[in-house]
Design a protein around this motif. Structure first.
Motif, PDB file in Angstrom:
ATOM      1  N   THR A 113      25.622  50.243  17.052  1.00  0.00           N
ATOM      2  CA  THR A 113      24.567  51.175  17.420  1.00  0.00           C
ATOM      3  C   THR A 113      24.363  51.144  18.936  1.00  0.00           C
ATOM      4  O   THR A 113      24.716  50.158  19.597  1.00  0.00           O
ATOM      5  CB  THR A 113      23.266  50.845  16.667  1.00  0.00           C
ATOM      6  OG1 THR A 113      22.325  51.909  16.837  1.00  0.00           O
ATOM      7  CG2 THR A 113      22.652  49.544  17.152  1.00  0.00           C
ATOM      8  N   ALA A 114      23.815  52.215  19.504  1.00  0.00           N
ATOM      9  CA  ALA A 114      23.707  52.310  20.965  1.00  0.00           C
ATOM     10  C   ALA A 114      22.955  51.129  21.563  1.00  0.00           C
ATOM     11  O   ALA A 114      23.324  50.618  22.632  1.00  0.00           O
ATOM     12  CB  ALA A 114      23.015  53.622  21.345  1.00  0.00           C
ATOM     13  N   ARG A 115      21.910  50.658  20.884  1.00  0.00           N
ATOM     14  CA  ARG A 115      21.128  49.552  21.447  1.00  0.00           C
ATOM     15  C   ARG A 115      21.953  48.260  21.470  1.00  0.00           C
ATOM     16  O   ARG A 115      21.795  47.426  22.371  1.00  0.00           O
ATOM     17  CB  ARG A 115      19.834  49.386  20.662  1.00  0.00           C
ATOM     18  CG  ARG A 115      18.920  50.616  20.834  1.00  0.00           C
ATOM     19  CD  ARG A 115      17.752  50.581  19.895  1.00  0.00           C
ATOM     20  NE  ARG A 115      16.702  49.719  20.418  1.00  0.00           N
ATOM     21  CZ  ARG A 115      15.679  49.296  19.685  1.00  0.00           C
ATOM     22  NH1 ARG A 115      15.569  49.630  18.415  1.00  0.00           N
ATOM     23  NH2 ARG A 115      14.755  48.535  20.230  1.00  0.00           N
ATOM     24  N   ALA A 116      22.847  48.086  20.499  1.00  0.00           N
ATOM     25  CA  ALA A 116      23.756  46.932  20.525  1.00  0.00           C
ATOM     26  C   ALA A 116      24.680  47.012  21.729  1.00  0.00           C
ATOM     27  O   ALA A 116      24.940  46.007  22.405  1.00  0.00           O
ATOM     28  CB  ALA A 116      24.573  46.878  19.232  1.00  0.00           C
ATOM     29  N   GLU A 117      25.171  48.216  22.005  1.00  0.00           N
ATOM     30  CA  GLU A 117      26.064  48.414  23.152  1.00  0.00           C
ATOM     31  C   GLU A 117      25.334  48.132  24.468  1.00  0.00           C
ATOM     32  O   GLU A 117      25.899  47.526  25.391  1.00  0.00           O
ATOM     33  CB  GLU A 117      26.591  49.851  23.147  1.00  0.00           C
ATOM     34  CG  GLU A 117      27.398  50.215  21.910  1.00  0.00           C
ATOM     35  CD  GLU A 117      28.866  49.875  22.035  1.00  0.00           C
ATOM     36  OE1 GLU A 117      29.222  48.997  22.850  1.00  0.00           O
ATOM     37  OE2 GLU A 117      29.651  50.483  21.311  1.00  0.00           O
ATOM     38  N   VAL A 118      24.080  48.558  24.570  1.00  0.00           N
ATOM     39  CA  VAL A 118      23.310  48.298  25.789  1.00  0.00           C
ATOM     40  C   VAL A 118      23.086  46.801  25.965  1.00  0.00           C
ATOM     41  O   VAL A 118      23.250  46.261  27.064  1.00  0.00           O
ATOM     42  CB  VAL A 118      21.965  49.061  25.760  1.00  0.00           C
ATOM     43  CG1 VAL A 118      21.095  48.656  26.956  1.00  0.00           C
ATOM     44  CG2 VAL A 118      22.193  50.571  25.774  1.00  0.00           C
ATOM     45  N   PHE A 119      22.722  46.099  24.883  1.00  0.00           N
ATOM     46  CA  PHE A 119      22.539  44.644  24.970  1.00  0.00           C
ATOM     47  C   PHE A 119      23.828  43.966  25.415  1.00  0.00           C
ATOM     48  O   PHE A 119      23.804  43.071  26.276  1.00  0.00           O
ATOM     49  CB  PHE A 119      22.108  44.069  23.623  1.00  0.00           C
ATOM     50  CG  PHE A 119      20.640  43.779  23.520  1.00  0.00           C
ATOM     51  CD1 PHE A 119      20.001  42.964  24.427  1.00  0.00           C
ATOM     52  CD2 PHE A 119      19.899  44.325  22.487  1.00  0.00           C
ATOM     53  CE1 PHE A 119      18.646  42.689  24.332  1.00  0.00           C
ATOM     54  CE2 PHE A 119      18.535  44.064  22.378  1.00  0.00           C
ATOM     55  CZ  PHE A 119      17.917  43.247  23.296  1.00  0.00           C
ATOM     56  N   ARG A 120      24.970  44.368  24.831  1.00  0.00           N
ATOM     57  CA  ARG A 120      26.241  43.746  25.202  1.00  0.00           C
ATOM     58  C   ARG A 120      26.539  43.953  26.687  1.00  0.00           C
ATOM     59  O   ARG A 120      27.031  43.055  27.370  1.00  0.00           O
ATOM     60  CB  ARG A 120      27.386  44.313  24.353  1.00  0.00           C
ATOM     61  CG  ARG A 120      27.811  43.419  23.233  1.00  0.00           C
ATOM     62  CD  ARG A 120      29.135  43.821  22.626  1.00  0.00           C
ATOM     63  NE  ARG A 120      29.132  45.166  22.106  1.00  0.00           N
ATOM     64  CZ  ARG A 120      28.652  45.515  20.898  1.00  0.00           C
ATOM     65  NH1 ARG A 120      28.114  44.607  20.112  1.00  0.00           N
ATOM     66  NH2 ARG A 120      28.698  46.757  20.501  1.00  0.00           N
ATOM     67  N   ARG A 121      26.249  45.141  27.164  1.00  0.00           N
ATOM     68  CA  ARG A 121      26.531  45.456  28.561  1.00  0.00           C
ATOM     69  C   ARG A 121      25.589  44.733  29.524  1.00  0.00           C
ATOM     70  O   ARG A 121      25.999  44.283  30.592  1.00  0.00           O
ATOM     71  CB  ARG A 121      26.415  46.969  28.765  1.00  0.00           C
ATOM     72  CG  ARG A 121      26.741  47.438  30.177  1.00  0.00           C
ATOM     73  CD  ARG A 121      26.348  48.894  30.376  1.00  0.00           C
ATOM     74  NE  ARG A 121      24.889  49.059  30.312  1.00  0.00           N
ATOM     75  CZ  ARG A 121      24.291  50.229  30.115  1.00  0.00           C
ATOM     76  NH1 ARG A 121      25.006  51.341  29.959  1.00  0.00           N
ATOM     77  NH2 ARG A 121      22.976  50.303  30.077  1.00  0.00           N
ATOM     78  N   ASP A 122      24.300  44.624  29.175  1.00  0.00           N
ATOM     79  CA  ASP A 122      23.278  44.240  30.149  1.00  0.00           C
ATOM     80  C   ASP A 122      22.660  42.862  29.957  1.00  0.00           C
ATOM     81  O   ASP A 122      21.895  42.424  30.810  1.00  0.00           O
ATOM     82  CB  ASP A 122      22.139  45.271  30.138  1.00  0.00           C
ATOM     83  CG  ASP A 122      22.594  46.646  30.612  1.00  0.00           C
ATOM     84  OD1 ASP A 122      23.707  46.747  31.172  1.00  0.00           O
ATOM     85  OD2 ASP A 122      21.843  47.615  30.415  1.00  0.00           O
ATOM     86  N   HIS A 123      22.978  42.156  28.865  1.00  0.00           N
ATOM     87  CA  HIS A 123      22.271  40.885  28.625  1.00  0.00           C
ATOM     88  C   HIS A 123      22.479  39.882  29.753  1.00  0.00           C
ATOM     89  O   HIS A 123      21.596  39.084  30.044  1.00  0.00           O
ATOM     90  CB  HIS A 123      22.692  40.275  27.281  1.00  0.00           C
ATOM     91  CG  HIS A 123      24.043  39.624  27.308  1.00  0.00           C
ATOM     92  ND1 HIS A 123      25.215  40.334  27.136  1.00  0.00           N
ATOM     93  CD2 HIS A 123      24.405  38.338  27.510  1.00  0.00           C
ATOM     94  CE1 HIS A 123      26.242  39.514  27.220  1.00  0.00           C
ATOM     95  NE2 HIS A 123      25.780  38.301  27.447  1.00  0.00           N
ATOM     96  N   GLY A 124      23.611  39.946  30.424  1.00  0.00           N
ATOM     97  CA  GLY A 124      23.899  39.010  31.509  1.00  0.00           C
ATOM     98  C   GLY A 124      23.024  39.202  32.740  1.00  0.00           C
ATOM     99  O   GLY A 124      23.001  38.339  33.618  1.00  0.00           O
ATOM    100  N   THR A 125      22.280  40.327  32.779  1.00  0.00           N
ATOM    101  CA  THR A 125      21.400  40.556  33.933  1.00  0.00           C
ATOM    102  C   THR A 125      20.099  39.760  33.827  1.00  0.00           C
ATOM    103  O   THR A 125      19.378  39.644  34.816  1.00  0.00           O
ATOM    104  CB  THR A 125      21.047  42.050  34.068  1.00  0.00           C
ATOM    105  OG1 THR A 125      20.265  42.463  32.931  1.00  0.00           O
ATOM    106  CG2 THR A 125      22.305  42.908  34.154  1.00  0.00           C
ATOM    107  N   ALA A 126      19.798  39.238  32.648  1.00  0.00           N
ATOM    108  CA  ALA A 126      18.525  38.534  32.430  1.00  0.00           C
ATOM    109  C   ALA A 126      18.623  37.104  32.949  1.00  0.00           C
ATOM    110  O   ALA A 126      18.703  36.144  32.185  1.00  0.00           O
ATOM    111  CB  ALA A 126      18.152  38.551  30.952  1.00  0.00           C
ATOM    112  N   VAL A 127      18.577  36.955  34.270  1.00  0.00           N
ATOM    113  CA  VAL A 127      18.770  35.655  34.903  1.00  0.00           C
ATOM    114  C   VAL A 127      17.457  34.970  35.274  1.00  0.00           C
ATOM    115  O   VAL A 127      17.451  33.797  35.640  1.00  0.00           O
ATOM    116  CB  VAL A 127      19.658  35.792  36.156  1.00  0.00           C
ATOM    117  CG1 VAL A 127      21.060  36.257  35.775  1.00  0.00           C
ATOM    118  CG2 VAL A 127      19.028  36.758  37.162  1.00  0.00           C
ATOM    119  N   ASP A 128      16.341  35.708  35.195  1.00  0.00           N
ATOM    120  CA  ASP A 128      15.034  35.132  35.460  1.00  0.00           C
ATOM    121  C   ASP A 128      13.990  35.976  34.731  1.00  0.00           C
ATOM    122  O   ASP A 128      14.326  36.946  34.045  1.00  0.00           O
ATOM    123  CB  ASP A 128      14.743  35.051  36.965  1.00  0.00           C
ATOM    124  CG  ASP A 128      14.871  36.393  37.683  1.00  0.00           C
ATOM    125  OD1 ASP A 128      14.689  37.455  37.030  1.00  0.00           O
ATOM    126  OD2 ASP A 128      15.146  36.395  38.895  1.00  0.00           O
TER     127      ASP A 128
END
Length: 201
Positions: A75-90
């Motif tokens: 699902t689109a939200r899964a794709e967004v999480f896969r792409r962007d989860h690494g940005t959550a550094v703080d």
């Protein structure tokens, strides 16, 4: 459920650190998902991950009929999480991630305000009173202080502030007696200040 007593920063995750449960009428299933978490993150976005839950709720049938929009992994939200989860550094980046909605420019959104992590149903072509109504998270450091962070209302990081009086008519019809008209609320900290005390502002 995250068991912070099993978590030590910088050490491998101990079995039982993360359990994920799902339920449907007459059905409950839970499993230890620590192994998945050890690869970096565990995403959750209103899709059943367990086959038994997906079958009983009709999600599996909908995925066969209508495709990836009903899939847990695609699902689109899964794709967004896969792409962007690494940005959550703080914490600041985590706040941005949880309230993320740039549906006008994000190619994964396909121009839908609900194909983003913080869905805005009022901004859909056929507006609906649905979507992400708050965001909340904590961390090991916050847990040690009895704290969590919370932001009420639909995201307005990159979208207009939600306002009942100017929302589409289909949305305004939803009962909202006693609610504020304008939902321009930021992040705040809930802190537990005693054994019997509830979380408070």
């Amino acid at each position: 459920v995250v068991d912070y007593a099993r978590f030590t920063p910088g050490r491998p995750l101990a079995a039982g650190t993360l359990w994920v449960g799902e339920q449907a009428p007459g059905w409950w299933h839970a499993a230890d998902q620590t192994a998945a978490l050890s690869y970096g993150y565990w995403p959750s976005y209103n899709k059943a991950v367990y086959a038994g839950t997906a079958a009983r709720t009709g999600q599996a049938a909908m995925a066969r009929r209508f495709g990836n929009a009903y899939s847990y992994s695609l699902t689109a939200r899964a794709e967004v999480f896969r792409r962007d989860h690494g940005t959550a550094v703080d914490e600041a980046a985590m706040r941005r991630l949880l309230r993320y909605n740039k549906y006008q420019t994000d190619p994964l959104a396909s121009h839908s305000a609900c194909n983003q992590l913080a869905c805005r149903g009022d901004l859909l072509t056929a507006p609906r009173a649905m979507g992400s109504v708050n965001a909340k998270f904590t961390s090991a450091a916050r847990v040690a202080q009895g704290q969590m962070l919370f932001a009420p209302g639909p995201t307005w990081d990159d979208q207009p502030v939600f306002q009942w009086s100017t929302a589409p008519e289909a949305v305004r019809r939803m009962p909202h007696l006693g609610q504020p008209d304008r939902w321009a609320f930021g992040w705040d900290v809930y802190a537990h200040d005693g054994v019997d005390a509830p979380y408070q502002w």
